[in-house]
Design a protein around this motif. Structure first.
Motif, PDB file in Angstrom:
ATOM      1  N   ASN A  19       0.831  -1.192   0.000  1.00 15.24           N
ATOM      2  CA  ASN A  19       0.000   0.000   0.000  1.00 15.24           C
ATOM      3  C   ASN A  19       0.876   1.257   0.000  1.00 15.24           C
ATOM      4  O   ASN A  19       2.104   1.161   0.126  1.00 15.24           O
ATOM      5  N   GLU A  20       0.250   2.406  -0.114  1.00 14.88           N
ATOM      6  CA  GLU A  20       0.991   3.665  -0.240  1.00 14.88           C
ATOM      7  C   GLU A  20       1.760   4.034   1.031  1.00 14.88           C
ATOM      8  O   GLU A  20       2.842   4.606   0.945  1.00 14.88           O
ATOM      9  N   VAL A  21       1.213   3.709   2.194  1.00 16.05           N
ATOM     10  CA  VAL A  21       1.919   4.019   3.442  1.00 16.05           C
ATOM     11  C   VAL A  21       3.210   3.207   3.521  1.00 16.05           C
ATOM     12  O   VAL A  21       4.256   3.724   3.917  1.00 16.05           O
ATOM     13  N   GLN A  22       3.162   1.965   3.114  1.00 14.77           N
ATOM     14  CA  GLN A  22       4.367   1.137   3.112  1.00 14.77           C
ATOM     15  C   GLN A  22       5.391   1.678   2.113  1.00 14.77           C
ATOM     16  O   GLN A  22       6.591   1.711   2.401  1.00 14.77           O
ATOM     17  N   THR A  23       4.928   2.107   0.958  1.00 11.94           N
ATOM     18  CA  THR A  23       5.828   2.705  -0.035  1.00 11.94           C
ATOM     19  C   THR A  23       6.466   3.981   0.527  1.00 11.94           C
ATOM     20  O   THR A  23       7.671   4.212   0.362  1.00 11.94           O
ATOM     21  N   PHE A  24       5.664   4.794   1.199  1.00 11.65           N
ATOM     22  CA  PHE A  24       6.160   6.009   1.855  1.00 11.65           C
ATOM     23  C   PHE A  24       7.222   5.652   2.891  1.00 11.65           C
ATOM     24  O   PHE A  24       8.300   6.262   2.934  1.00 11.65           O
ATOM     25  N   ALA A  25       6.956   4.658   3.721  1.00 10.76           N
ATOM     26  CA  ALA A  25       7.913   4.236   4.748  1.00 10.76           C
ATOM     27  C   ALA A  25       9.217   3.758   4.122  1.00 10.76           C
ATOM     28  O   ALA A  25      10.309   4.097   4.612  1.00 10.76           O
ATOM     29  N   ASN A  26       9.114   3.017   3.046  1.00  8.11           N
ATOM     30  CA  ASN A  26      10.320   2.543   2.358  1.00  8.11           C
ATOM     31  C   ASN A  26      11.152   3.717   1.854  1.00  8.11           C
ATOM     32  O   ASN A  26      12.381   3.723   1.978  1.00  8.11           O
ATOM     33  N   GLY A  27      10.504   4.730   1.291  1.00  5.85           N
ATOM     34  CA  GLY A  27      11.222   5.908   0.808  1.00  5.85           C
ATOM     35  C   GLY A  27      11.831   6.704   1.936  1.00  5.85           C
ATOM     36  O   GLY A  27      12.986   7.161   1.848  1.00  5.85           O
ATOM     37  N   ALA A  28      11.092   6.895   3.023  1.00  5.31           N
ATOM     38  CA  ALA A  28      11.592   7.663   4.170  1.00  5.31           C
ATOM     39  C   ALA A  28      12.817   6.997   4.790  1.00  5.31           C
ATOM     40  O   ALA A  28      13.706   7.686   5.306  1.00  5.31           O
ATOM     41  N   PHE A  29      12.877   5.687   4.738  1.00  2.00           N
ATOM     42  CA  PHE A  29      14.015   4.953   5.293  1.00  2.00           C
ATOM     43  C   PHE A  29      15.335   5.412   4.668  1.00  2.00           C
ATOM     44  O   PHE A  29      16.357   5.496   5.343  1.00  2.00           O
ATOM     45  N   TYR A  30      15.307   5.729   3.390  1.00  2.00           N
ATOM     46  CA  TYR A  30      16.517   6.141   2.670  1.00  2.00           C
ATOM     47  C   TYR A  30      16.750   7.656   2.700  1.00  2.00           C
ATOM     48  O   TYR A  30      17.761   8.131   2.187  1.00  2.00           O
ATOM     49  N   ASP A  31      15.846   8.406   3.301  1.00  2.00           N
ATOM     50  CA  ASP A  31      15.941   9.870   3.354  1.00  2.00           C
ATOM     51  C   ASP A  31      16.783  10.279   4.567  1.00  2.00           C
ATOM     52  O   ASP A  31      16.305  10.287   5.701  1.00  2.00           O
ATOM     53  N   GLU A  49       6.684  18.274   1.867  1.00  5.72           N
ATOM     54  CA  GLU A  49       6.270  19.073   0.711  1.00  5.72           C
ATOM     55  C   GLU A  49       7.471  19.662  -0.031  1.00  5.72           C
ATOM     56  O   GLU A  49       7.463  19.767  -1.251  1.00  5.72           O
ATOM     57  N   GLU A  50       8.501  20.022   0.709  1.00  8.14           N
ATOM     58  CA  GLU A  50       9.667  20.678   0.110  1.00  8.14           C
ATOM     59  C   GLU A  50      10.757  19.719  -0.347  1.00  8.14           C
ATOM     60  O   GLU A  50      11.558  20.068  -1.215  1.00  8.14           O
ATOM     61  N   ASN A  51      10.798  18.508   0.213  1.00  9.65           N
ATOM     62  CA  ASN A  51      11.973  17.662  -0.010  1.00  9.65           C
ATOM     63  C   ASN A  51      11.732  16.217  -0.434  1.00  9.65           C
ATOM     64  O   ASN A  51      12.661  15.574  -0.896  1.00  9.65           O
ATOM     65  N   ALA A  52      10.555  15.696  -0.231  1.00 12.71           N
ATOM     66  CA  ALA A  52      10.360  14.250  -0.392  1.00 12.71           C
ATOM     67  C   ALA A  52       9.784  13.902  -1.763  1.00 12.71           C
ATOM     68  O   ALA A  52       8.576  13.776  -1.931  1.00 12.71           O
ATOM     69  N   ASN A  53      10.670  13.705  -2.727  1.00 13.30           N
ATOM     70  CA  ASN A  53      10.197  13.323  -4.062  1.00 13.30           C
ATOM     71  C   ASN A  53       9.674  11.881  -4.105  1.00 13.30           C
ATOM     72  O   ASN A  53       9.057  11.478  -5.070  1.00 13.30           O
ATOM     73  N   TYR A  54       9.908  11.117  -3.052  1.00 16.91           N
ATOM     74  CA  TYR A  54       9.401   9.739  -2.989  1.00 16.91           C
ATOM     75  C   TYR A  54       7.948   9.687  -2.500  1.00 16.91           C
ATOM     76  O   TYR A  54       7.318   8.648  -2.566  1.00 16.91           O
ATOM     77  N   LEU A  55       7.418  10.800  -2.002  1.00 18.19           N
ATOM     78  CA  LEU A  55       6.029  10.854  -1.544  1.00 18.19           C
ATOM     79  C   LEU A  55       5.193  11.398  -2.694  1.00 18.19           C
ATOM     80  O   LEU A  55       5.262  12.570  -3.028  1.00 18.19           O
ATOM     81  N   HIS A  56       4.412  10.534  -3.301  1.00 19.16           N
ATOM     82  CA  HIS A  56       3.694  10.897  -4.521  1.00 19.16           C
ATOM     83  C   HIS A  56       2.502  11.810  -4.276  1.00 19.16           C
ATOM     84  O   HIS A  56       2.106  12.557  -5.154  1.00 19.16           O
ATOM     85  N   THR A  57       1.911  11.741  -3.086  1.00 16.33           N
ATOM     86  CA  THR A  57       0.774  12.588  -2.756  1.00 16.33           C
ATOM     87  C   THR A  57       0.741  12.842  -1.251  1.00 16.33           C
ATOM     88  O   THR A  57       1.039  11.933  -0.470  1.00 16.33           O
ATOM     89  N   VAL A  58       0.384  14.052  -0.857  1.00 19.63           N
ATOM     90  CA  VAL A  58       0.312  14.355   0.575  1.00 19.63           C
ATOM     91  C   VAL A  58      -0.818  13.599   1.256  1.00 19.63           C
ATOM     92  O   VAL A  58      -0.814  13.438   2.471  1.00 19.63           O
ATOM     93  N   THR A  59      -1.755  13.105   0.497  1.00 19.64           N
ATOM     94  CA  THR A  59      -2.829  12.290   1.057  1.00 19.64           C
ATOM     95  C   THR A  59      -2.248  11.051   1.742  1.00 19.64           C
ATOM     96  O   THR A  59      -2.757  10.604   2.767  1.00 19.64           O
ATOM     97  N   THR A  60      -1.178  10.528   1.198  1.00 17.93           N
ATOM     98  CA  THR A  60      -0.517   9.369   1.802  1.00 17.93           C
ATOM     99  C   THR A  60       0.037   9.740   3.174  1.00 17.93           C
ATOM    100  O   THR A  60      -0.094   8.976   4.138  1.00 17.93           O
ATOM    101  N   PHE A  61       0.640  10.919   3.280  1.00 19.23           N
ATOM    102  CA  PHE A  61       1.129  11.370   4.580  1.00 19.23           C
ATOM    103  C   PHE A  61      -0.030  11.541   5.551  1.00 19.23           C
ATOM    104  O   PHE A  61       0.052  11.139   6.712  1.00 19.23           O
ATOM    105  N   ASP A  62      -1.118  12.135   5.091  1.00 20.77           N
ATOM    106  CA  ASP A  62      -2.290  12.319   5.957  1.00 20.77           C
ATOM    107  C   ASP A  62      -2.811  10.979   6.475  1.00 20.77           C
ATOM    108  O   ASP A  62      -3.159  10.848   7.649  1.00 20.77           O
ATOM    109  N   GLU A  63      -2.860   9.992   5.601  1.00 28.36           N
ATOM    110  CA  GLU A  63      -3.306   8.655   6.005  1.00 28.36           C
ATOM    111  C   GLU A  63      -2.342   8.056   7.032  1.00 28.36           C
ATOM    112  O   GLU A  63      -2.761   7.501   8.051  1.00 28.36           O
TER     113      GLU A  63
END
Length: 73
Positions: A19-31, A49-63
């Protein structure tokens, strides 16, 4: 005291992201610059918003944030 968001997010990592949260977590791990000690919504949101090109939508962060808050109760 609430644990940092990043600490919670790392519990969501999954190499075969389902899911998108898992994808977000995977990207954040390398940030390397992720605000790892923060549990402040505005600080983390602004950073993403300013730095995370691995986060495709802020809705994922909200979730993810909603799940984080629910896990702390």
């Amino acid at each position: 005291m609430r644990r940092p968001f990043y600490t919670w997010l790392m519990t969501q990592r999954n190499l075969v992201a389902a899911n998108e949260v898992q994808t977000f977590a995977n990207g954040a791990f390398y940030d390397q610059q992720f605000p790892k000690q923060s549990s402040d919504f505005d600080e983390i949101s602004r950073y993403l918003e300013e730095n995370a090109n691995y986060l495709h939508t802020v809705t994922t962060f909200d979730e993810a944030w909603s799940q984080y808050l629910a896990s702390e109760t």
